[in-house]
Design a protein around this motif. Structure first.
Motif, PDB file in Angstrom:
ATOM      1  N   GLY A  57      36.074  48.328  40.063  1.00 56.39           N
ATOM      2  CA  GLY A  57      37.273  48.002  40.684  1.00 56.39           C
ATOM      3  C   GLY A  57      38.259  49.512  40.456  1.00 56.39           C
ATOM      4  N   LEU A  60      38.595  52.087  42.086  1.00 56.63           N
ATOM      5  CA  LEU A  60      38.957  51.915  44.073  1.00 56.63           C
ATOM      6  C   LEU A  60      40.099  51.278  43.500  1.00 56.63           C
ATOM      7  CD1 LEU A  60      35.856  49.953  44.699  1.00 56.63           C
ATOM      8  CD2 LEU A  60      36.637  52.487  45.636  1.00 56.63           C
ATOM      9  N   GLY A  61      41.183  50.711  42.349  1.00 53.78           N
ATOM     10  CA  GLY A  61      42.497  49.922  42.575  1.00 53.78           C
ATOM     11  C   GLY A  61      43.444  51.096  41.999  1.00 53.78           C
ATOM     12  N   GLY A 102      47.525  50.677  39.552  1.00 55.83           N
ATOM     13  CA  GLY A 102      45.803  50.294  40.554  1.00 55.83           C
ATOM     14  C   GLY A 102      45.137  49.968  40.154  1.00 55.83           C
ATOM     15  N   GLY A 106      42.661  46.366  39.769  1.00 51.77           N
ATOM     16  CA  GLY A 106      40.469  46.436  40.626  1.00 51.77           C
ATOM     17  C   GLY A 106      40.340  46.044  39.269  1.00 51.77           C
TER      18      GLY A 106
END
Length: 272
Positions: A57, A60-61, A102, A106
């Motif tokens: 996560g 990706l974020g 981010g 994420g």
């Protein structure tokens, strides 16, 4: 085997230092968080299960944040976002380009999903995770050093770092040495990690679940907000420093939230 400035060639494989550093930071975070879980009499094995969720996560974020807010050097003269013209480049994470804000978002979402799936309180596991998160950030910033992608304004200080011409922002092409911004943030993140560990062990503070996590959202925004003043090539939105303004908003909300929770505790009479 062949070694160059960015990685190690092993036959047909190329192992980049950037990736190794990111993985090292994640493992260090997992180890510290597992110890924190054990100290709280929780199963440390759950940390390693959650780590894979958070790592995925977080990456990706972090990548999505960078793609949506690329630095000005990638969009000279108001040119369009390069990732929109070449979507394949979005997948080329090994070339750098991970936005910490981010990544935190994420990773937090992934931790929340993991907690819901296993019936664990997000606040408790957030408290366990954030000292390790700062440790991972402290380690991970050295990946920016390898890629020469995070540096400050030009300087002749004794600890200044040399940036190769091809990695310099256009407006600073005539300068050779710059503030090692990655190093400043790495050191401050490590200090922040130790501060959270110290706070978590101060039993007189009568901490409530989630307050170590809230403290992270005060400490890191302060670090990042201050360093943005000397950073070159900061991401912009509508002419404003995207990271600095986001950190200011997050930090203020976190301070108000913590102050409100602390006031509630102060109004609770002590147990006789």
């Amino acid at each position: 085997m062949h070694i160059d400035a960015l990685g190690i060639h092993l036959g047909g494989f190329y192992i980049r230092y950037y990736g190794l550093i990111i993985v090292t930071g994640a493992m260090a975070a997992g180890y510290l968080s597992a110890n924190e879980a054990r100290r709280r009499h929780l199963d440390p094995a759950l940390v390693w299960d959650a780590l894979m969720w958070c790592l995925l996560g977080g990456i990706l974020g972090a990548r999505l944040y960078h793609v949506l807010t690329p630095p000005p050097s990638m969009m000279p003269s108001g040119s369009p976002n390069p990732y929109f013209n070449n979507p394949v480049a979005i997948l080329q994470i090994w070339k750098g380009g991970l936005g910490i804000p981010g990544g935190v978002i994420g990773g937090a979402i992934a931790l929340w999903v993991f907690g819901r799936k296993h019936g664990h309180a997000f606040a408790i596991w957030g408290d366990i995770a954030v000292p390790g998160l700062l440790l991972a950030q402290a380690v991970g910033r050295w990946g920016n050093f390898v890629n020469q992608e995070l540096y400050g304004l030009p300087t002749n200080l004794p600890w200044a770092i040399y940036i190769a011409p091809e990695n310099r922002v256009a407006s600073f092409k005539n300068f050779d040495t710059f503030h090692p911004l990655f190093l400043y943030e790495s050191i401050l993140n490590l200090v922040g990690c130790l501060t959270l560990l110290w706070i978590s062990r101060r039993s007189t503070l009568r901490l409530r679940d989630g307050e170590i996590m809230i403290s992270y959202f005060i400490i890191y925004p302060i670090i990042r907000f201050c360093l943005e003043f000397i950073r070159v090539d900061s991401s912009q939105i509508a002419g404003l420093n995207a990271n600095q303004n986001l950190m200011a908003i997050v930090g203020i909300i976190a301070v108000l939230t913590l102050a409100f929770r602390r006031r509630l505790i102060s109004n609770v009479p002590p147990t006789p």
